[in-house]
Write a protein that holds these residues in place. Structure first.
Motif, short mmCIF file in Angstrom:
data_model
loop_
_atom_site.label_atom_id
_atom_site.label_comp_id
_atom_site.label_asym_id
_atom_site.label_seq_id
_atom_site.Cartn_x
_atom_site.Cartn_y
_atom_site.Cartn_z
N GLN A 1 47.74 36.20 -16.67
CA GLN A 1 47.32 35.33 -17.76
C GLN A 1 46.33 34.26 -17.26
O GLN A 1 45.36 33.94 -17.94
N LYS A 2 46.62 33.73 -16.07
CA LYS A 2 45.71 32.74 -15.50
C LYS A 2 44.34 33.36 -15.22
O LYS A 2 43.31 32.75 -15.49
N GLN A 3 44.33 34.58 -14.70
CA GLN A 3 43.06 35.24 -14.40
C GLN A 3 42.30 35.55 -15.68
O GLN A 3 41.08 35.40 -15.74
N GLU A 4 43.03 35.97 -16.70
CA GLU A 4 42.40 36.26 -17.99
C GLU A 4 41.75 35.00 -18.57
O GLU A 4 40.64 35.04 -19.11
N TRP A 5 42.45 33.89 -18.44
CA TRP A 5 41.91 32.62 -18.93
C TRP A 5 40.67 32.21 -18.15
O TRP A 5 39.67 31.78 -18.73
N LYS A 6 40.70 32.36 -16.83
CA LYS A 6 39.54 32.03 -16.00
C LYS A 6 38.36 32.91 -16.34
O LYS A 6 37.21 32.44 -16.39
N ASP A 7 38.62 34.20 -16.59
CA ASP A 7 37.54 35.12 -16.96
C ASP A 7 36.91 34.71 -18.28
O ASP A 7 35.69 34.79 -18.45
N ARG A 8 37.74 34.27 -19.21
CA ARG A 8 37.24 33.83 -20.51
C ARG A 8 36.34 32.62 -20.34
O ARG A 8 35.27 32.53 -20.97
N VAL A 9 36.76 31.68 -19.52
CA VAL A 9 35.96 30.48 -19.26
C VAL A 9 34.63 30.86 -18.62
O VAL A 9 33.56 30.34 -18.98
N GLN A 10 34.69 31.77 -17.66
CA GLN A 10 33.47 32.18 -16.96
C GLN A 10 32.50 32.87 -17.92
O GLN A 10 31.29 32.61 -17.87
N ARG A 11 33.03 33.73 -18.80
CA ARG A 11 32.16 34.41 -19.76
C ARG A 11 31.50 33.41 -20.70
O ARG A 11 30.31 33.52 -21.02
N LEU A 12 32.28 32.43 -21.13
CA LEU A 12 31.75 31.42 -22.03
C LEU A 12 30.64 30.62 -21.35
O LEU A 12 29.58 30.38 -21.94
N GLY A 13 30.88 30.22 -20.10
CA GLY A 13 29.86 29.48 -19.37
C GLY A 13 28.59 30.29 -19.16
O GLY A 13 27.47 29.78 -19.30
N THR A 14 28.77 31.57 -18.80
CA THR A 14 27.61 32.45 -18.59
C THR A 14 26.82 32.62 -19.88
O THR A 14 25.58 32.59 -19.88
N ASP A 15 27.53 32.80 -21.00
CA ASP A 15 26.85 32.97 -22.28
C ASP A 15 26.11 31.70 -22.70
O ASP A 15 25.01 31.77 -23.27
N TRP A 16 26.68 30.54 -22.40
CA TRP A 16 26.00 29.28 -22.69
C TRP A 16 24.70 29.19 -21.89
O TRP A 16 23.65 28.82 -22.44
N MET A 17 24.76 29.51 -20.60
CA MET A 17 23.57 29.42 -19.77
C MET A 17 22.50 30.41 -20.22
O MET A 17 21.31 30.09 -20.26
N SER A 18 22.91 31.62 -20.59
CA SER A 18 21.96 32.62 -21.05
C SER A 18 21.26 32.16 -22.33
O SER A 18 20.05 32.32 -22.49
N ALA A 19 22.03 31.57 -23.23
CA ALA A 19 21.46 31.08 -24.49
C ALA A 19 20.47 29.95 -24.23
O ALA A 19 19.38 29.90 -24.82
N ALA A 20 20.85 29.03 -23.34
CA ALA A 20 19.96 27.91 -23.03
C ALA A 20 18.66 28.39 -22.40
O ALA A 20 17.57 27.91 -22.74
N GLU A 21 18.78 29.36 -21.50
CA GLU A 21 17.59 29.89 -20.82
C GLU A 21 16.71 30.71 -21.75
O GLU A 21 15.50 30.83 -21.52
N SER A 22 17.29 31.27 -22.81
CA SER A 22 16.51 32.10 -23.73
C SER A 22 15.61 31.28 -24.64
O SER A 22 14.70 31.81 -25.27
N GLY A 23 15.90 29.97 -24.73
CA GLY A 23 15.06 29.10 -25.54
C GLY A 23 15.48 28.96 -26.99
O GLY A 23 14.76 28.35 -27.79
N VAL A 24 16.65 29.50 -27.37
CA VAL A 24 17.09 29.36 -28.75
C VAL A 24 17.45 27.90 -29.02
O VAL A 24 17.79 27.15 -28.11
N ALA A 25 17.37 27.51 -30.27
CA ALA A 25 17.66 26.13 -30.66
C ALA A 25 19.16 25.90 -30.74
O ALA A 25 19.93 26.84 -31.00
N PRO A 26 19.62 24.66 -30.51
CA PRO A 26 21.05 24.35 -30.60
C PRO A 26 21.66 24.67 -31.96
O PRO A 26 22.86 24.91 -32.06
N ASP A 27 20.84 24.64 -33.02
CA ASP A 27 21.36 24.93 -34.35
C ASP A 27 21.20 26.39 -34.76
O ASP A 27 21.45 26.75 -35.90
#
Length: 252
Positions: free
Chosen positions: A154-180
């Motif tokens: 369960q701890k590993q699953e939670w860490k993986d979820r956090v990592q995916r979320l962080g990676t997706d945030w960085m990808s979105a920021a780098e792609s140039g999409v607007a915050p809205d």
């Protein structure tokens, strides 16, 4: 005594071009400029450069570094605080290295694993005082009990979820999409859902100030280099903050 720009670039592991850029933006001025136009740096200038490089390693952008240097004018105090943090990191990494070495030795040897030794240096309670100060002792106690009650999977699953979320945030920021944008707002929704699953936070307590909590976290992501690093640095963290603020205004 001073040193030429070429000497400092070599000693500090940077480039003359970078040092000239720091001069152009007012971040690091040379102590003097020779008749031939060459920049030279004295002791105080080297101290300033050391602070800049330390803050860069924390993931801060140059504008944020300029703000820190302007705000923290007591250089000895600022460096002392940074030294204390570095010492804590050194101790943590030393214990992690020893833990991993022990695991390798165990795998090569008798296979008798020692859980306490394997996770020395991975203590999630290192921010206990900070959490209690920000959100109260009950918040820390609830989240700590929740974490300790999890199985390893369960701890590993939670860490993986956090990592995916962080990676997706960085990808979105780098792609140039607007915050809205739809993409950014979907990430904000996922982020709030993730926060809601952590006991002790306002998102998990009926009647809690969810909007204030989410927008406050966004500001902290930008202000604290430890959190900004999870989103690729200050620029990525600013994108997350703006997207969360927009989501909170519309939905919370």
């Amino acid at each position: 005594m001073d040193w030429s720009i070429q000497e400092i670039a070599r000693i500090a592991g940077t480039t003359s071009r970078t040092l000239r850029h720091y001069d152009d933006i007012g971040l690091l001025k040379p102590s003097r400029t020779g008749h031939n136009g060459y920049r030279h740096y004295d002791g105080p200038a080297l101290v300033q450069l050391q602070r800049i490089l330390l803050l860069r390693e924390l993931g801060l952008g140059l504008p944020a570094i300029a703000e820190v240097l302007d705000r923290e004018t007591d250089t000895v105090k600022a460096l002392s605080s940074h030294l204390e943090w570095l010492a804590q990191e050194q101790d943590r990494l030393t214990r992690q290295i020893a833990s991993v070495r022990q695991t390798i030795d165990t795998m090569k040897g008798d296979g008798k694993y020692m859980a306490q030794e394997m996770f020395d240096g991975f203590d999630h309670t290192q921010y206990k005082d900070e959490v209690e100060e920000r959100w109260g002792k009950d918040a820390y106690a609830a989240s700590d009990s929740w974490w300790r009650g999890m199985s390893a999977d369960q701890k590993q699953e939670w860490k993986d979820r956090v990592q995916r979320l962080g990676t997706d945030w960085m990808s979105a920021a780098e792609s140039g999409v607007a915050p809205d944008s739809t993409e950014a707002q979907d990430l904000a929704r996922r982020h709030v859902e993730w926060l809601s699953g952590i006991p002790g936070t306002p998102t998990a307590v009926p009647g809690g100030d969810v909007k204030g909590y989410v927008t406050g976290l966004g500001e902290m992501y930008v202000a604290d280099p430890r959190f900004a690093a999870n989103y690729g640095g200050e620029t990525g963290a600013s994108f997350v903050r703006d997207a969360l603020r927009i989501y909170a205004e519309k939905n919370l």
